[in-house]
Design an enzyme around this catalytic site. Structure first.
Site, PDB file in Angstrom:
ATOM      1  N   LYS A 110       0.866  -1.189   0.000  1.00 60.28           N
ATOM      2  CA  LYS A 110       0.000   0.000   0.000  1.00 60.28           C
ATOM      3  C   LYS A 110       0.893   1.227   0.000  1.00 60.28           C
ATOM      4  O   LYS A 110       2.044   1.151   0.431  1.00 60.28           O
ATOM      5  CB  LYS A 110      -0.870   0.012   1.265  1.00 60.28           C
ATOM      6  CG  LYS A 110      -2.110   0.862   1.125  1.00 60.28           C
ATOM      7  CD  LYS A 110      -3.223   0.097   0.470  1.00 60.28           C
ATOM      8  CE  LYS A 110      -4.395   0.986   0.123  1.00 60.28           C
ATOM      9  NZ  LYS A 110      -5.560   0.177  -0.305  1.00 60.28           N
ATOM     10  N   GLY A 119      -5.430   2.613  -7.488  1.00 61.35           N
ATOM     11  CA  GLY A 119      -6.071   3.723  -6.785  1.00 61.35           C
ATOM     12  C   GLY A 119      -6.552   3.355  -5.390  1.00 61.35           C
ATOM     13  O   GLY A 119      -6.568   2.193  -4.995  1.00 61.35           O
ATOM     14  N   ASP A 120      -6.927   4.359  -4.652  1.00 62.56           N
ATOM     15  CA  ASP A 120      -7.601   4.244  -3.355  1.00 62.56           C
ATOM     16  C   ASP A 120      -8.189   5.639  -3.133  1.00 62.56           C
ATOM     17  O   ASP A 120      -8.405   6.367  -4.113  1.00 62.56           O
ATOM     18  CB  ASP A 120      -6.590   3.826  -2.258  1.00 62.56           C
ATOM     19  CG  ASP A 120      -7.284   3.377  -0.968  1.00 62.56           C
ATOM     20  OD1 ASP A 120      -7.689   2.210  -0.884  1.00 62.56           O
ATOM     21  OD2 ASP A 120      -7.438   4.194  -0.035  1.00 62.56           O
ATOM     22  N   THR A 141     -14.976  -2.762  -7.144  1.00 58.84           N
ATOM     23  CA  THR A 141     -15.029  -2.820  -5.677  1.00 58.84           C
ATOM     24  C   THR A 141     -16.472  -2.708  -5.201  1.00 58.84           C
ATOM     25  O   THR A 141     -16.936  -3.506  -4.368  1.00 58.84           O
ATOM     26  CB  THR A 141     -14.157  -1.710  -5.055  1.00 58.84           C
ATOM     27  OG1 THR A 141     -12.880  -1.728  -5.677  1.00 58.84           O
ATOM     28  CG2 THR A 141     -14.003  -1.932  -3.560  1.00 58.84           C
ATOM     29  N   SER A 182      -8.057  -5.874 -10.455  1.00 60.01           N
ATOM     30  CA  SER A 182      -6.713  -5.374 -10.781  1.00 60.01           C
ATOM     31  C   SER A 182      -5.825  -6.529 -11.229  1.00 60.01           C
ATOM     32  O   SER A 182      -5.036  -6.395 -12.173  1.00 60.01           O
ATOM     33  CB  SER A 182      -6.067  -4.709  -9.558  1.00 60.01           C
ATOM     34  OG  SER A 182      -6.519  -3.391  -9.392  1.00 60.01           O
TER      35      SER A 182
END
Ligand code: NDP
Ligand code: 2IT
Length: 466
Positions: free
Chosen positions: A143, A182-183, A227, A398
């Site tokens: 992360k 992404g996040d 998601t 992903s």
């Protein structure tokens, strides 16, 4: 003795002998990572699922798997200088935590948000390791991100920031090394600028180095939706164990970003009605159901606020500074999907949801439900889907994007969505079967933690002391 969420160390140790080892390691985690409360919380939650596992598998204790899992393989912190449109120079801090590579290259998103600290990235990296294992795909966990605040910044500022981030980060990345996505605060626009700078510096068109790319230049169909869709699929499977479905269900979704928008879309497709959504400045109560076209226009195109949405919907009400769970004070709720950020659903919110009749809660976000809230929901018999399992559809897709990049292929929307649906069905089945195997039927938290942990631990043992 360190009390955690109302249970003392002495009480925990009484449960099983291997609990003593768990407490020793946990105390080391606290003293070696001072002040990183979210990291402590994420470790605690996994550790609470493990006493029986360690009793059955002493080899995990012998190989010091717990100790190794609490120490990321590599932690990179770097300076990100960038120039604002007005000529002022700013210094942000960048992070990449390469947490565990037992199952594949490090894989996990980047978060740009002013609250990001090293401990935030470590908690997210720790969660990612087990989540990625649950997908059944060959990806390790990592992360990253920055304390850069993208709110109110122009496109040009975002581009310069992303370029500066990648100018340092590129040396640590690669399609067989570490693959960000992404996040919070990082979507397709940011991935584009990051990819462009990576390509320029490395002089390689290395498609698989980032996921969440644009469809015309190596991205996968369904990654944007994955998601949110995946969280709803997972919830559907949980509901089905009680003979229920989304058809006719009333639903609350927190957040109004990538995960929230596509969770809302899928709920509506399945015949449910989402009556509330939110952002960090408040919530909207929309009794007729969220108008998704309008929400997307406000959020994705205008980059506006949920208050702007409320203003354009005559029957909707804006609840300033309130979390969306407040809507449950005046409306029966069947399903709640926290899709914004960590610790956004506390025990009071959980009690409100229980009074409103909630049947299922599933985490689209990472660790949005506090441990106390999980306890309230569990005691009330509410189905609870932890993020590691429920929101794994994003990273799974992903990994499907990486597969397409590796074979220079691109799949149809239908085929990719089918793959996503199968992966979510498998994750649900695996969590349920693991919980049953350990005599805790219906406990998806333990099922997810144990299934993810044992897979990673077995691979680590096979690969030796590294
Ligand atoms: P976005 O940036 O697209 O949206 C985030 C949403 O959450 C916004 O509505 C934002 O409101 C709200 N939010 C963020 N921080 C806070 C805060 N401190 N308090 C209240 N609201 C907040 O991010 P995503 O939708 O991508 O991510 C949402 C969650 O899902 C995160 O926990 C992320 O880690 C998780 N996740 C994301 C995946 C993905 O594929 N994107 C995959 C798996 C999990 P505002 O605009 O006001 O800040
Ligand atoms: O939390 C997550 O799983 C993500 N932000 C997605 C990570 C990814 O690599 O797609």
């Amino acid at each position: 003795m360190i009390p955690h969420h109302g249970i003392s160390t002495a009480e925990r140790i009484r449960v099983t002998p291997s609990a003593a080892r768990i407490e020793t390691v946990y105390e080391q985690v606290i003293s070696r990572n001072p002040g990183e409360h979210e990291f402590h919380q994420a470790v605690r939650e996994v550790f609470d699922s493990l006493p029986k596992v360690l009793s059955r598998h002493p080899e995990y204790v012998d190989a010091s798997i717990l100790e190794r899992l609490c120490e990321p393989e590599r932690q990179i912190i770097f300076r990100i200088p960038w120039t604002a449109d007005d000529g002022t120079v700013h210094i942000s801090r960048g992070f990449r935590v390469q947490y565990n590579s037992a199952l594949g290259p490090y894989k996990g998103g980047l978060r740009f948000h002013p609250d990001v600290l090293l401990g935030t990235v470590k908690f997210l990296g720790f969660e990612q390791v087990f989540k990625n294992a649950l997908t059944g795909l060959p990806i390790g966990g990592g992360k990253g991100g920055s304390d850069f605040d993208p709110k109110g910044r122009s496109d040009a500022e975002i581009m310069r920031f992303c370029q500066s981030f990648m100018t340092e980060a590129y040396r640590h990345l690669g399609d067989r090394v570490d693959v960000p996505a992404g996040d919070i605060g990082v979507g397709r626009r940011e991935i584009g600028y990051l990819f462009g700078q990576y390509k320029r510096i490395s002089n390689r068109y290395e498609s698989g180095v980032l996921t969440g790319k644009g469809i015309t230049w190596g991205g996968s169909l369904v990654r944007t939706e994955a998601t949110g869709y995946g969280t709803v699929y997972f919830t559907e499977h949980m509901l089905a164990t009680r003979g229920r479905s989304f058809d006719g269900a009333t639903v609350l979704v927190s957040g109004s970003g990538n995960v929230a928008i596509y969770a809302i879309e899928k709920v509506h497709e399945l015949g449910g009605v989402v009556v509330g959504a939110s952002d960090s400045s408040g919530s909207v109560y929309d009794p007729e159901g969220i108008d998704l076209a309008l929400l997307r226009e406000v959020k994705e195109i205008q980059r506006g606020r949920i208050a702007d949405y409320a203003q354009q919907r005559p029957r909707a009400e804006f609840l300033p500074e309130r979390r969306v769970w407040a809507v449950a004070e005046r409306h029966d709720i069947d399903v709640a999907l926290p899709c914004a950020t960590q610790n956004e659903l506390n025990d009071d919110d959980a009690a409100t949801l229980v009074r409103a009749g909630v049947a299922a809660v599933a985490e689209g976000a990472n660790m949005p439900t506090t441990p106390e809230a999980i306890r309230v929901l569990r005691q009330a018999g509410v189905l609870f889907g932890p993020g590691k399992a429920a929101n794994a559809g994003g990273v799974a897709t992903s990994a499907l994007e990486m597969q397409q990049n590796a074979t220079r292929d691109s799949w149809s929307f239908e085929y990719t969505e089918q793959r996503l649906a199968e992966i979510m069905e498998n994750i649900h089945a695996r969590c349920a079967a693991t919980a049953e195997e350990y005599g805790i039927d219906g406990d998806y938290v333990a099922g997810a933690n144990i299934a993810g942990f044992t897979q990673v631990a077995d691979a680590m043992i096979a690969q030796g002391v590294i």
